[in-house]
Design a protein around this motif. Structure first.
Motif, PDB file in Angstrom:
ATOM      1  N   PRO A  38       0.830  -1.215   0.000  1.00 28.21           N
ATOM      2  CA  PRO A  38       0.000   0.000   0.000  1.00 28.21           C
ATOM      3  C   PRO A  38       0.863   1.263   0.000  1.00 28.21           C
ATOM      4  CG  PRO A  38      -0.641  -1.527   1.754  1.00 28.21           C
ATOM      5  CD  PRO A  38       0.609  -2.067   1.167  1.00 28.21           C
ATOM      6  N   ASP A  39       0.224   2.381  -0.309  1.00 26.06           N
ATOM      7  CA  ASP A  39       0.910   3.666  -0.301  1.00 26.06           C
ATOM      8  C   ASP A  39       1.174   4.064   1.152  1.00 26.06           C
ATOM      9  OD1 ASP A  39       1.880   6.192  -0.585  1.00 26.06           O
ATOM     10  OD2 ASP A  39       0.156   6.993  -1.694  1.00 26.06           O
ATOM     11  N   ILE A  40       2.363   3.731   1.634  1.00 19.23           N
ATOM     12  CA  ILE A  40       2.693   3.945   3.044  1.00 19.23           C
ATOM     13  C   ILE A  40       2.638   5.430   3.411  1.00 19.23           C
ATOM     14  CG2 ILE A  40       4.446   3.611   4.821  1.00 19.23           C
ATOM     15  CD1 ILE A  40       3.320   1.026   3.770  1.00 19.23           C
ATOM     16  N   ASP A  41       3.212   6.256   2.545  1.00 23.58           N
ATOM     17  CA  ASP A  41       3.310   7.681   2.879  1.00 23.58           C
ATOM     18  C   ASP A  41       1.939   8.324   3.079  1.00 23.58           C
ATOM     19  OD1 ASP A  41       6.071   7.672   2.831  1.00 23.58           O
ATOM     20  OD2 ASP A  41       6.156   8.053   0.674  1.00 23.58           O
ATOM     21  N   ALA A  42       0.933   7.780   2.390  1.00 23.50           N
ATOM     22  CA  ALA A  42      -0.408   8.344   2.526  1.00 23.50           C
ATOM     23  C   ALA A  42      -1.101   7.892   3.814  1.00 23.50           C
ATOM     24  CB  ALA A  42      -1.259   7.941   1.322  1.00 23.50           C
ATOM     25  N   MET A  43      -0.500   6.925   4.496  1.00 25.33           N
ATOM     26  CA  MET A  43      -1.175   6.305   5.638  1.00 25.33           C
ATOM     27  C   MET A  43      -0.527   6.623   6.983  1.00 25.33           C
ATOM     28  SD  MET A  43      -1.744   2.588   3.789  1.00 25.33           S
ATOM     29  CE  MET A  43      -2.747   1.853   5.061  1.00 25.33           C
ATOM     30  N   VAL A  44       0.645   7.252   6.966  1.00 27.50           N
ATOM     31  CA  VAL A  44       1.341   7.494   8.232  1.00 27.50           C
ATOM     32  C   VAL A  44       1.655   8.976   8.363  1.00 27.50           C
ATOM     33  CG1 VAL A  44       2.355   5.188   8.139  1.00 27.50           C
ATOM     34  CG2 VAL A  44       3.657   7.135   7.261  1.00 27.50           C
ATOM     35  N   PRO A  45       1.945   9.449   9.568  1.00 28.34           N
ATOM     36  CA  PRO A  45       2.339  10.854   9.727  1.00 28.34           C
ATOM     37  C   PRO A  45       3.614  11.152   8.948  1.00 28.34           C
ATOM     38  CG  PRO A  45       1.849   9.857  11.867  1.00 28.34           C
ATOM     39  CD  PRO A  45       1.874   8.747  10.869  1.00 28.34           C
ATOM     40  N   ALA A  46       3.679  12.340   8.368  1.00 31.26           N
ATOM     41  CA  ALA A  46       4.874  12.763   7.627  1.00 31.26           C
ATOM     42  C   ALA A  46       5.894  13.316   8.622  1.00 31.26           C
ATOM     43  CB  ALA A  46       4.504  13.821   6.592  1.00 31.26           C
ATOM     44  N   LEU A  47       6.905  12.511   8.905  1.00 35.63           N
ATOM     45  CA  LEU A  47       7.900  12.890   9.902  1.00 35.63           C
ATOM     46  C   LEU A  47       9.277  12.986   9.272  1.00 35.63           C
ATOM     47  CD1 LEU A  47       6.846  10.538  12.847  1.00 35.63           C
ATOM     48  CD2 LEU A  47       6.101  12.879  12.410  1.00 35.63           C
ATOM     49  N   ASP A  48      10.064  13.920   9.749  1.00 36.52           N
ATOM     50  CA  ASP A  48      11.471  13.943   9.393  1.00 36.52           C
ATOM     51  C   ASP A  48      12.183  12.865  10.201  1.00 36.52           C
ATOM     52  OD1 ASP A  48      11.075  16.127   7.725  1.00 36.52           O
ATOM     53  OD2 ASP A  48      11.331  17.556   9.370  1.00 36.52           O
TER      54      ASP A  48
ATOM     55  N   GLY B  16       5.617  -8.628   8.740  1.00 41.43           N
ATOM     56  CA  GLY B  16       6.670  -9.186   9.587  1.00 41.43           C
ATOM     57  C   GLY B  16       8.040  -9.194   8.966  1.00 41.43           C
ATOM     58  N   VAL B  17       8.214  -8.582   7.772  1.00 41.76           N
ATOM     59  CA  VAL B  17       9.511  -8.555   7.097  1.00 41.76           C
ATOM     60  C   VAL B  17       9.880  -7.095   6.823  1.00 41.76           C
ATOM     61  CG1 VAL B  17      10.843  -9.293   5.090  1.00 41.76           C
ATOM     62  CG2 VAL B  17       9.044 -10.782   6.011  1.00 41.76           C
ATOM     63  N   VAL B  18      11.099  -6.706   7.184  1.00 40.01           N
ATOM     64  CA  VAL B  18      11.536  -5.326   6.938  1.00 40.01           C
ATOM     65  C   VAL B  18      11.696  -5.092   5.444  1.00 40.01           C
ATOM     66  CG1 VAL B  18      13.448  -3.707   7.221  1.00 40.01           C
ATOM     67  CG2 VAL B  18      12.630  -5.030   9.174  1.00 40.01           C
ATOM     68  N   ASP B  19      11.127  -3.986   4.962  1.00 38.74           N
ATOM     69  CA  ASP B  19      11.270  -3.575   3.567  1.00 38.74           C
ATOM     70  C   ASP B  19      12.282  -2.433   3.528  1.00 38.74           C
ATOM     71  OD1 ASP B  19      11.016  -2.452   1.019  1.00 38.74           O
ATOM     72  OD2 ASP B  19       8.931  -3.110   0.839  1.00 38.74           O
ATOM     73  N   LEU B  20      13.532  -2.757   3.177  1.00 39.00           N
ATOM     74  CA  LEU B  20      14.593  -1.749   3.198  1.00 39.00           C
ATOM     75  C   LEU B  20      14.382  -0.682   2.136  1.00 39.00           C
ATOM     76  CD1 LEU B  20      17.722  -3.991   3.872  1.00 39.00           C
ATOM     77  CD2 LEU B  20      16.596  -2.411   5.455  1.00 39.00           C
ATOM     78  N   ALA B  21      13.694  -1.025   1.037  1.00 35.24           N
ATOM     79  CA  ALA B  21      13.454  -0.036  -0.010  1.00 35.24           C
ATOM     80  C   ALA B  21      12.555   1.096   0.482  1.00 35.24           C
ATOM     81  CB  ALA B  21      12.831  -0.706  -1.232  1.00 35.24           C
ATOM     82  N   LEU B  22      11.719   0.811   1.455  1.00 32.43           N
ATOM     83  CA  LEU B  22      10.819   1.826   1.993  1.00 32.43           C
ATOM     84  C   LEU B  22      11.371   2.460   3.267  1.00 32.43           C
ATOM     85  CD1 LEU B  22       7.420  -0.066   1.536  1.00 32.43           C
ATOM     86  CD2 LEU B  22       8.291   1.816   0.139  1.00 32.43           C
ATOM     87  N   SER B  23      12.537   2.015   3.679  1.00 36.45           N
ATOM     88  CA  SER B  23      13.090   2.450   4.964  1.00 36.45           C
ATOM     89  C   SER B  23      14.280   3.386   4.762  1.00 36.45           C
ATOM     90  CB  SER B  23      13.542   1.227   5.781  1.00 36.45           C
ATOM     91  OG  SER B  23      12.487   0.300   5.957  1.00 36.45           O
TER      92      SER B  23
ATOM     93  N   ILE C  59      -0.513  -0.067  10.737  1.00 34.74           N
ATOM     94  CA  ILE C  59      -1.555   0.107   9.729  1.00 34.74           C
ATOM     95  C   ILE C  59      -1.715  -1.193   8.959  1.00 34.74           C
ATOM     96  CG2 ILE C  59      -1.282   2.604   9.459  1.00 34.74           C
ATOM     97  CD1 ILE C  59       0.556   2.051   7.092  1.00 34.74           C
ATOM     98  N   GLY C  60      -2.665  -1.232   8.024  1.00 35.62           N
ATOM     99  CA  GLY C  60      -2.871  -2.434   7.222  1.00 35.62           C
ATOM    100  C   GLY C  60      -3.717  -2.125   6.008  1.00 35.62           C
ATOM    101  N   ALA C  61      -3.944  -3.157   5.211  1.00 36.21           N
ATOM    102  CA  ALA C  61      -4.756  -3.016   3.999  1.00 36.21           C
ATOM    103  C   ALA C  61      -5.494  -4.317   3.748  1.00 36.21           C
ATOM    104  CB  ALA C  61      -3.866  -2.661   2.808  1.00 36.21           C
ATOM    105  N   GLY C  62      -6.576  -4.212   2.995  1.00 41.30           N
ATOM    106  CA  GLY C  62      -7.342  -5.410   2.653  1.00 41.30           C
ATOM    107  C   GLY C  62      -8.595  -5.544   3.488  1.00 41.30           C
ATOM    108  N   ASP C  63      -9.616  -6.123   2.840  1.00 41.49           N
ATOM    109  CA  ASP C  63     -10.906  -6.299   3.520  1.00 41.49           C
ATOM    110  C   ASP C  63     -11.024  -7.646   4.213  1.00 41.49           C
ATOM    111  OD1 ASP C  63     -11.704  -3.814   2.593  1.00 41.49           O
ATOM    112  OD2 ASP C  63     -12.454  -4.659   0.706  1.00 41.49           O
TER     113      ASP C  63
END
Length: 415
Positions: free
Chosen positions: A59-69, A78-85, A186-190
């Motif tokens: 999912p679009d993580i940036d749209a779902m979490v606070p925008a923090l520096d 349960g798996v770290v996504d280094l591309a998003l980190s 957060i999460g996604a899916g019905d």
């Protein structure tokens, strides 16, 4: 001729022992007080297993979490996504994936996760130890004052292998340091989904940690969150919990004040609608002299939602000079909503000051009349009063971006 038996990997041994614990003790039931109000049928529908990378789109993580520096670590199923980190940060901060830390600093992770069977308190903790292969490790050296928050994002997206995942988070704060950590779940899916996150925190002598927990997973998901804290002498732990999403959202804290003069300040807001069950299980243990603690929780419950607050103050022998307070105030907006509040107090020391209280009420008729008499519509007047009740917890958060995120989630227009 037979050779010597192969050595057993200690991590495998711990995980096997955890699963054996579940086999021997079973899952909690309504007879267990701490799980009395949990929807056990929903918990039974969860299938936990080893972490598996998500095969579909994230999912679009940036749209779902606070925008923090500042640095951020993202965990998906349960798996770290280094591309998003972004794990680089200021000097004195070491932020890494839990799986990497197991290889590079196994002694650090072992101290938090390789527990004996007698340290396991329930089946969901055991499942986390057995299947929580990845997560985040935050280590901050002595005498470091971080001026940017560290964000940990956990995303749950049910897939075909299993619909629930386990994640581990370790936070170690060195002596005389200070930092803020924001955990967003957060999460996604019905479909039916679940997350089981265990956070362990060690706060060094005279250090200060601000820990903010934002739970907003989809309404078809179950969230199980447990935070275990150990505080050294003179340390401060400020916890701000917002238990919002999930069909069943559990926010559990065990805080142990092990050093003299330590202080813990826990506040939280749970805001339920529909048929949600939002469960707060708080236990603050005073194990040393002259420690102070505060618990301030507020619940707003609409429709057929249920709120649970079980807050304990345990004063151990020798913890003289303890000063502890606890309050739980609740606003019920519907005849079908329900709150179960249970303050607990156990004192085994002398010269202590402890008090607790709980209130349950509805919107104030006088205040409604006042607003209506000034031309404010019913819905708007109702919204203003609810927001005013919630603000007393929201205002505890110092980060503007986090406050804005909470306000948007609560349907506020002043963001």
């Amino acid at each position: 001729m037979t050779g010597a038996p192969a050595a057993v990997d200690p991590v495998v041994a711990v995980r096997t022992a955890a699963l054996d614990w579940v086999e021997a003790h079973g899952y909690p039931t309504r007879r267990d007080e701490a799980w009395r109000y949990a929807p056990h049928r929903s918990l039974d529908a969860l299938s936990f297993g080893p972490p598996v990378p998500l095969t579909g789109g994230v999912p679009d993580i940036d749209a779902m979490v606070p925008a923090l520096d500042g640095p951020r670590i993202v965990i998906v199923n349960g798996v770290v996504d280094l591309a998003l980190s972004t794990t680089s940060g200021p000097d004195g901060l070491h932020l890494s994936a839990l799986a990497d830390a197991r290889r590079e600093h196994p002694e650090v992770v072992a101290a938090h996760f390789d527990l004996d069977a007698d340290q396991i308190t329930d089946a969901y903790m055991a499942l986390n130890l057995a299947f929580g292969g990845d997560g985040a490790v935050v280590r901050i050296a002595d005498d470091v004052q971080l001026d940017v928050p560290i964000q940990i994002v956990d995303v749950e997206v049910p897939d075909e292998s299993h619909n629930a995942s386990c994640t581990g988070v370790v936070i170690e704060l060195g002596a005389r340091s200070s930092a803020t950590v924001v955990e967003t779940r957060i999460g996604a899916g019905d479909g039916v989904g679940g997350s089981n996150i265990r956070t362990t925190i060690d706060i060094g002598e005279a250090a200060t940690l601000e820990h903010i927990l934002l739970q907003d997973v989809p309404s078809s998901h179950v969230h199980l969150g447990h935070v275990a804290v150990r505080q050294a002498a003179g340390s401060t732990f400020n916890a701000r919990s917002f238990n919002l999403g999930a069909s069943y959202g559990r926010a559990s804290y065990d805080v142990d004040l092990t050093g003299a003069g330590a202080h813990a300040d826990l506040s939280g807001l749970f805001f339920g609608a529909g048929d949600q069950v939002l469960d707060q299980q708080i236990d603050v243990i005073h194990s040393a002299e002259n420690c102070t603690s505060r618990q301030t929780y507020r619940g707003v419950l609409d429709d057929s939602s249920t709120g649970v607050f079980s807050g304990g103050i345990d004063v151990r022998p020798g913890a003289d000079g303890t000063d502890a307070e606890q309050s739980n105030d609740n606003l019920i907006l519907s005849d079908r909503a329900e709150i179960n509040t249970q303050p607990r107090l156990e004192i085994l020391a002398d010269e202590v000051a402890c008090k607790h209280g709980a209130t349950v009420g509805q919107l104030d008729d006088t205040a409604m009349y006042y607003l209506r008499s000034r031309g404010i519509a019913v819905d708007e007047a109702r919204r203003l009063l609810i927001n005013g009740f919630a603000d007393q917890v929201v205002d505890e958060v110092e980060i503007a971006a986090v406050r804005s995120w909470i306000m948007r989630r609560l349907g506020r227009d002043d963001v």
